[in-house]
Write an enzyme that holds these catalytic residues in place. Sequence first.
Site, short mmCIF file in Angstrom:
data_model
loop_
_atom_site.label_atom_id
_atom_site.label_comp_id
_atom_site.label_asym_id
_atom_site.label_seq_id
_atom_site.Cartn_x
_atom_site.Cartn_y
_atom_site.Cartn_z
N HIS A 37 35.72 23.10 -1.75
CA HIS A 37 34.37 22.83 -1.21
C HIS A 37 33.57 21.96 -2.19
O HIS A 37 32.81 21.08 -1.78
CB HIS A 37 33.59 24.13 -1.02
N GLN A 61 34.75 31.88 16.18
CA GLN A 61 36.05 31.25 15.90
C GLN A 61 37.09 32.24 15.40
O GLN A 61 38.21 31.85 15.08
CB GLN A 61 35.89 30.08 14.94
N GLY A 147 37.74 19.10 4.92
CA GLY A 147 38.96 19.11 4.11
C GLY A 147 40.20 18.92 4.98
O GLY A 147 40.27 19.41 6.11
O1 PAF Z 1 36.31 25.12 7.98
C1 PAF Z 1 35.37 25.96 8.08
O2 PAF Z 1 34.91 26.54 7.09
C2 PAF Z 1 34.82 26.28 9.46
O3 PAF Z 1 35.81 26.22 10.43
C3 PAF Z 1 33.61 25.41 9.84
C4 PAF Z 1 33.98 23.94 9.94
C5 PAF Z 1 32.49 25.58 8.81
C6 PAF Z 1 33.07 25.85 11.22
O4 PAF Z 1 32.69 27.18 11.20
#
Ligand code: PAF
Length: 257
Positions: A37, A61, A147
């Site tokens: 990150h 998700q 990423g």
């Molecule tokens: O890659 C992630 O951390 C997540 O899938 C994102 C893009 C922040 C969406 O919740």
Amino acid sequence: MKIVKGTAAWLKLRAGPLFKGKTVGFVPTMGALHAGHRSLLKRAKKDNSLSIASIFVNPAQFNDKRDLARYPRTLAGDIEILQKEKTDFLLLPGAGDMYPDGYRYRLSENSDSKVLCGAHRPGHFEGVLTVVLKLLNLVRADKAYFGEKDYQQFHLVREMAEAFFTGTKIIPCPTLREADGLAMSSRNLLLTTEERQLAPALYKALRSSARPEEINRQLSELGFEPEYIEERWGRRFAAAKLGKVRLIDNVKLAFVP
Ligand code: PAF
């Protein structure tokens, strides 16, 4: 760094004088920030006049409720990292802010989201694309950074951002790896000491000259539970469970002997 919690407060700030004439770089995250990150945050800072990160563990998700409950949450440490990276704004919404409609409205994609991770995690990319579109609408960034470890996500988000005329350019950033090759991921925090020692075998197998079926067999023998080893889009992709932790990785086929 200014921390903004609600979407109403954020939209007011975004429309105000602080942003006039400024270019904006955005890094959406679910927290548990690591060096991967940090590389995105550095790019956002370098390429733009203002950098913005969001932290939101997006329930939509997660197809498995236990996975959502287990997902690492390290807000105090994350804020320290963001301050070190001189991020200008942190958007920290709650589920009520992001889903005032109770997730009645959602975004679906009918092709590339159905393969690889999409084939094994029903609803996952619907949740990802929906939340990313909402975040892009809120932030209205010039560039957003993703990423390549989550390559399928990057690919779908890039196409979605174009399809919906968001005006945000989606920038891919290379996967960062530990010294032993393991791709950096928030989920690595959940590995036991033994699993952590075994985990780099996934990357090693991806880069080997063995065919996908053979890699699958080798990983199973080592104690992984492979979900898929597959080649597409000029890359070789893998997802495998190690204990309770699901690991994913991918390499360019040009790097496969
Ligand atoms: O890659 C992630 O951390 C997540 O899938 C994102 C893009 C922040 C969406 O919740």
